[in-house]
Each structure stands twice: as C-alpha cells, then as structure tokens.
Scaffold this motif. Sequence first.
Motif, PDB file in Angstrom:
ATOM      1  N   LEU A 144       0.771  -1.399   0.052  1.00 38.15           N
ATOM      2  CA  LEU A 144      -0.270   0.132   0.013  1.00 38.15           C
ATOM      3  C   LEU A 144       0.963   1.064  -0.248  1.00 38.15           C
ATOM      4  CD1 LEU A 144      -2.414  -1.123   2.971  1.00 38.15           C
ATOM      5  CD2 LEU A 144      -2.796  -1.262   0.252  1.00 38.15           C
ATOM      6  N   ARG A 145       0.331   2.196  -0.394  1.00 39.57           N
ATOM      7  CA  ARG A 145       0.913   3.660  -0.393  1.00 39.57           C
ATOM      8  C   ARG A 145      -0.085   4.618   0.162  1.00 39.57           C
ATOM      9  NH1 ARG A 145       0.558   3.736  -6.256  1.00 39.57           N
ATOM     10  NH2 ARG A 145       2.569   3.559  -6.411  1.00 39.57           N
ATOM     11  N   ILE A 146       0.352   5.429   0.889  1.00 36.52           N
ATOM     12  CA  ILE A 146      -0.160   6.737   1.228  1.00 36.52           C
ATOM     13  C   ILE A 146       0.050   8.037   0.544  1.00 36.52           C
ATOM     14  CG2 ILE A 146      -0.711   8.480   3.248  1.00 36.52           C
ATOM     15  CD1 ILE A 146       0.450   6.018   4.981  1.00 36.52           C
ATOM     16  N   ASP A 147      -0.945   8.629  -0.337  1.00 36.09           N
ATOM     17  CA  ASP A 147      -0.838   9.654  -1.210  1.00 36.09           C
ATOM     18  C   ASP A 147      -0.638  11.000  -0.391  1.00 36.09           C
ATOM     19  OD1 ASP A 147      -3.291  10.659  -0.695  1.00 36.09           O
ATOM     20  OD2 ASP A 147      -4.230   9.727  -2.325  1.00 36.09           O
ATOM     21  N   GLY A 148      -0.606  12.050  -1.131  1.00 40.72           N
ATOM     22  CA  GLY A 148      -0.354  13.539  -0.606  1.00 40.72           C
ATOM     23  C   GLY A 148      -1.525  13.926   0.288  1.00 40.72           C
ATOM     24  N   HIS A 149      -2.727  13.251  -0.062  1.00 34.98           N
ATOM     25  CA  HIS A 149      -3.837  13.762   0.746  1.00 34.98           C
ATOM     26  C   HIS A 149      -3.975  12.753   2.068  1.00 34.98           C
ATOM     27  CE1 HIS A 149      -4.963  16.438  -2.366  1.00 34.98           C
ATOM     28  NE2 HIS A 149      -4.680  15.430  -3.438  1.00 34.98           N
ATOM     29  N   GLY A 150      -3.064  11.794   2.288  1.00 39.37           N
ATOM     30  CA  GLY A 150      -3.340  11.025   3.655  1.00 39.37           C
ATOM     31  C   GLY A 150      -3.854   9.790   3.295  1.00 39.37           C
ATOM     32  N   LEU A 151      -4.326   9.491   1.929  1.00 40.51           N
ATOM     33  CA  LEU A 151      -5.362   8.296   1.766  1.00 40.51           C
ATOM     34  C   LEU A 151      -4.703   7.195   1.144  1.00 40.51           C
ATOM     35  CD1 LEU A 151      -8.103  10.256  -0.215  1.00 40.51           C
ATOM     36  CD2 LEU A 151      -8.164   9.697   1.940  1.00 40.51           C
ATOM     37  N   LEU A 152      -5.072   5.921   1.312  1.00 38.49           N
ATOM     38  CA  LEU A 152      -4.529   4.814   1.194  1.00 38.49           C
ATOM     39  C   LEU A 152      -4.798   4.316  -0.383  1.00 38.49           C
ATOM     40  CD1 LEU A 152      -4.730   2.285   4.182  1.00 38.49           C
ATOM     41  CD2 LEU A 152      -2.566   3.233   3.056  1.00 38.49           C
ATOM     42  N   SER A 153      -3.765   3.608  -1.066  1.00 38.73           N
ATOM     43  CA  SER A 153      -4.182   3.025  -2.304  1.00 38.73           C
ATOM     44  C   SER A 153      -3.149   1.884  -2.375  1.00 38.73           C
ATOM     45  CB  SER A 153      -4.007   3.839  -3.619  1.00 38.73           C
ATOM     46  OG  SER A 153      -2.642   4.613  -3.663  1.00 38.73           O
ATOM     47  N   MET A 154      -3.244   0.839  -3.572  1.00 38.57           N
ATOM     48  CA  MET A 154      -2.581  -0.221  -3.698  1.00 38.57           C
ATOM     49  C   MET A 154      -1.489   0.252  -4.623  1.00 38.57           C
ATOM     50  SD  MET A 154      -4.945  -3.613  -3.257  1.00 38.57           S
ATOM     51  CE  MET A 154      -3.382  -4.603  -3.378  1.00 38.57           C
ATOM     52  N   PHE A 155      -0.295  -0.381  -4.644  1.00 36.42           N
ATOM     53  CA  PHE A 155       0.478  -0.152  -5.712  1.00 36.42           C
ATOM     54  C   PHE A 155      -0.055  -0.713  -6.917  1.00 36.42           C
ATOM     55  CE2 PHE A 155       3.552   1.179  -2.551  1.00 36.42           C
ATOM     56  CZ  PHE A 155       4.459   1.919  -3.187  1.00 36.42           C
ATOM     57  N   ASP A 156      -0.778  -2.193  -6.715  1.00 34.87           N
ATOM     58  CA  ASP A 156      -1.151  -2.871  -7.920  1.00 34.87           C
ATOM     59  C   ASP A 156      -2.586  -3.462  -7.390  1.00 34.87           C
ATOM     60  OD1 ASP A 156      -1.700  -4.619  -9.908  1.00 34.87           O
ATOM     61  OD2 ASP A 156       0.091  -5.880  -9.674  1.00 34.87           O
ATOM     62  N   ALA A 157      -3.427  -2.849  -7.826  1.00 37.66           N
ATOM     63  CA  ALA A 157      -4.851  -2.944  -7.434  1.00 37.66           C
ATOM     64  C   ALA A 157      -5.327  -4.388  -7.957  1.00 37.66           C
ATOM     65  CB  ALA A 157      -5.833  -1.924  -8.024  1.00 37.66           C
ATOM     66  N   THR A 158      -4.466  -4.768  -9.123  1.00 35.69           N
ATOM     67  CA  THR A 158      -5.009  -6.333  -9.487  1.00 35.69           C
ATOM     68  C   THR A 158      -4.786  -7.397  -8.684  1.00 35.69           C
ATOM     69  OG1 THR A 158      -2.910  -6.715 -10.657  1.00 35.69           O
ATOM     70  CG2 THR A 158      -4.533  -5.535 -11.908  1.00 35.69           C
ATOM     71  N   GLN A 159      -4.068  -7.079  -7.561  1.00 39.41           N
ATOM     72  CA  GLN A 159      -3.618  -8.320  -6.673  1.00 39.41           C
ATOM     73  C   GLN A 159      -4.750  -8.137  -5.403  1.00 39.41           C
ATOM     74  OE1 GLN A 159      -1.078 -10.402  -7.269  1.00 39.41           O
ATOM     75  NE2 GLN A 159      -0.837  -9.367  -9.269  1.00 39.41           N
ATOM     76  N   TYR A 160      -5.453  -7.416  -5.566  1.00 34.72           N
ATOM     77  CA  TYR A 160      -6.521  -7.351  -4.260  1.00 34.72           C
ATOM     78  C   TYR A 160      -7.213  -8.668  -4.158  1.00 34.72           C
ATOM     79  CZ  TYR A 160     -10.163  -5.679  -1.267  1.00 34.72           C
ATOM     80  OH  TYR A 160     -11.073  -5.490  -0.144  1.00 34.72           O
ATOM     81  N   MET A 161      -7.818  -9.367  -4.910  1.00 37.50           N
ATOM     82  CA  MET A 161      -8.477 -10.301  -4.875  1.00 37.50           C
ATOM     83  C   MET A 161      -7.658 -11.748  -4.608  1.00 37.50           C
ATOM     84  SD  MET A 161     -11.419  -9.607  -4.323  1.00 37.50           S
ATOM     85  CE  MET A 161     -12.184 -10.967  -4.374  1.00 37.50           C
ATOM     86  N   GLN A 162      -6.456 -11.609  -4.995  1.00 39.07           N
ATOM     87  CA  GLN A 162      -5.442 -12.917  -4.628  1.00 39.07           C
ATOM     88  C   GLN A 162      -5.120 -13.145  -3.415  1.00 39.07           C
ATOM     89  OE1 GLN A 162      -3.802 -14.494  -7.311  1.00 39.07           O
ATOM     90  NE2 GLN A 162      -5.047 -13.204  -8.822  1.00 39.07           N
ATOM     91  N   ARG A 163      -5.388 -14.424  -3.006  1.00 39.48           N
ATOM     92  CA  ARG A 163      -5.123 -15.006  -1.680  1.00 39.48           C
ATOM     93  C   ARG A 163      -3.542 -15.006  -1.345  1.00 39.48           C
ATOM     94  NH1 ARG A 163      -7.048 -20.758  -0.756  1.00 39.48           N
ATOM     95  NH2 ARG A 163      -5.551 -21.309  -2.597  1.00 39.48           N
TER      96      ARG A 163
END
Length: 233
Positions: free
Chosen positions: A145-164
């Motif tokens: 995960l990364r924290i952007d300039g607004h303090g919000l979280l996002s994934m470096f690679d969102a395609t991996q979200y559903m991977q176990r």
Amino acid sequence: MNIALIPARAGSKRIPGKNVRDFCGAPMIAYPIRAALASGCFDRVIVSTDSQDIARIAREAGAEVPFLRPAELADDRTGTAPVVRHAISELGLAAYGDDALCCIYATAPFVRAADLAAGLAALRACDADFAFAVGRFAAPIQRALRIDGHGLLSMFDATQYMQRSQDLEPTYHDAGQFYWGTVHAWLRSGQPYEQSVVPVLLQPHRVQDIDTLEDWRRAELMFRVLQEQGSAQ
C-alpha cells in the motif's frame, strides 16, 4: 585464500559512533569479528576503516587493520563495492581471482559463524559469483500500500487485491549481513545482481536493519532474548 572484510567508517550521522557503540555489552563491531573468527572460513579477518579509534577497537576484538581507508572512500555516499575494490588493491588480491572475499557489515550483530560457513559452501557448490544473506518479507509485497499526498491509502497494484496471500510468490530482501564473492566478481561489477547470486536464507528473528535509534533498541531486545536462549551467536 578466503578473506573477511568488515567496512567500518567513522562519522555515522543517524547513530553517532554506530560501529563501536556498546551493543549488549560489547562494541558493535566485535560481533561480526567474533563470528568471522569462529567460522573457521577465513585466512584473514580485516577491518577497513578511516578511524584510528575504530582500528584500535577492531584489533582488540581480534581483527587486522593493515591499512586505513582514504577519506574519499569514507563518506556517507560511498557504496560497498568501491570499498571492497580498494581493499583488494591494498591486499594485492587482484591476481587471485578465484579466491573468495566476504564483506561483512560492521553493524551485523546477528551474523552467525554457521551462516558465514553456509554462504561459502553455497558459493562453491553452485559455482556462483556471489552468495549473500537474505530474509523473507513478512507480508506479500504484491499487495503493498501507499499513502498519497492527501493521506489516503491505495494499492501499488490493485489487480492483486483479490489474490489470496498464500497464492502469491514469496519475496525476499537483502538481510544486510554478509556478501561472499570471488575476487573476480567483486572487480567486475559493483552490482552483485548483474552476476550469478545464490541466497543464504536467514530466519526472521536474525534479520534486523539498524539505521535508527528505534532500530537499535529493537535489535538489543531481540539479541537479549537470543542470549537468554543461548543462541545469540
């Protein structure tokens, strides 16, 4: 001939006197020196430093300090490879390309004689250019995960979200302890990854960066637990 080289410059900024500061009852640099001597792997255990004080403490711990490193190789921007190449030149090793040199960091109190021996065995068995210590990432880096300039979280690679997590490839990082390499390999390139490298996998409780005072305190706590268990070295 097998050489242990321990770089230990003066002038650490984040932790003053880091290389010789007391760590659980001994100067930090004493631990890698002791491990190198106990391993039975080395013909010589050498410290490369720009400091007479560090040189004195290193000799008291059992290492050789046959030369002092020049100031241009002792600032906080100097990488490991130039320091190793300087030592190879000072020791006259360039003509002995198949000899092995192990660079051991001065701030590696968790380094063990057995792991150093395992590194040499792996280097020779695999006919590799380098063998060095690695640790496994505790969490899957594919789901970082990364924290952007607004303090919000996002994934470096969102395609991996559903991977176990158990389906993701294990990943590893440099443990910051030791680096075996042939003299030829050290002279060819400053980047071990450009050549053949075999890993020496360490247990998680033996891997700890020591770059800040918080790191230092955590490392001392870990080390004391290992001392109590009789497995610190």
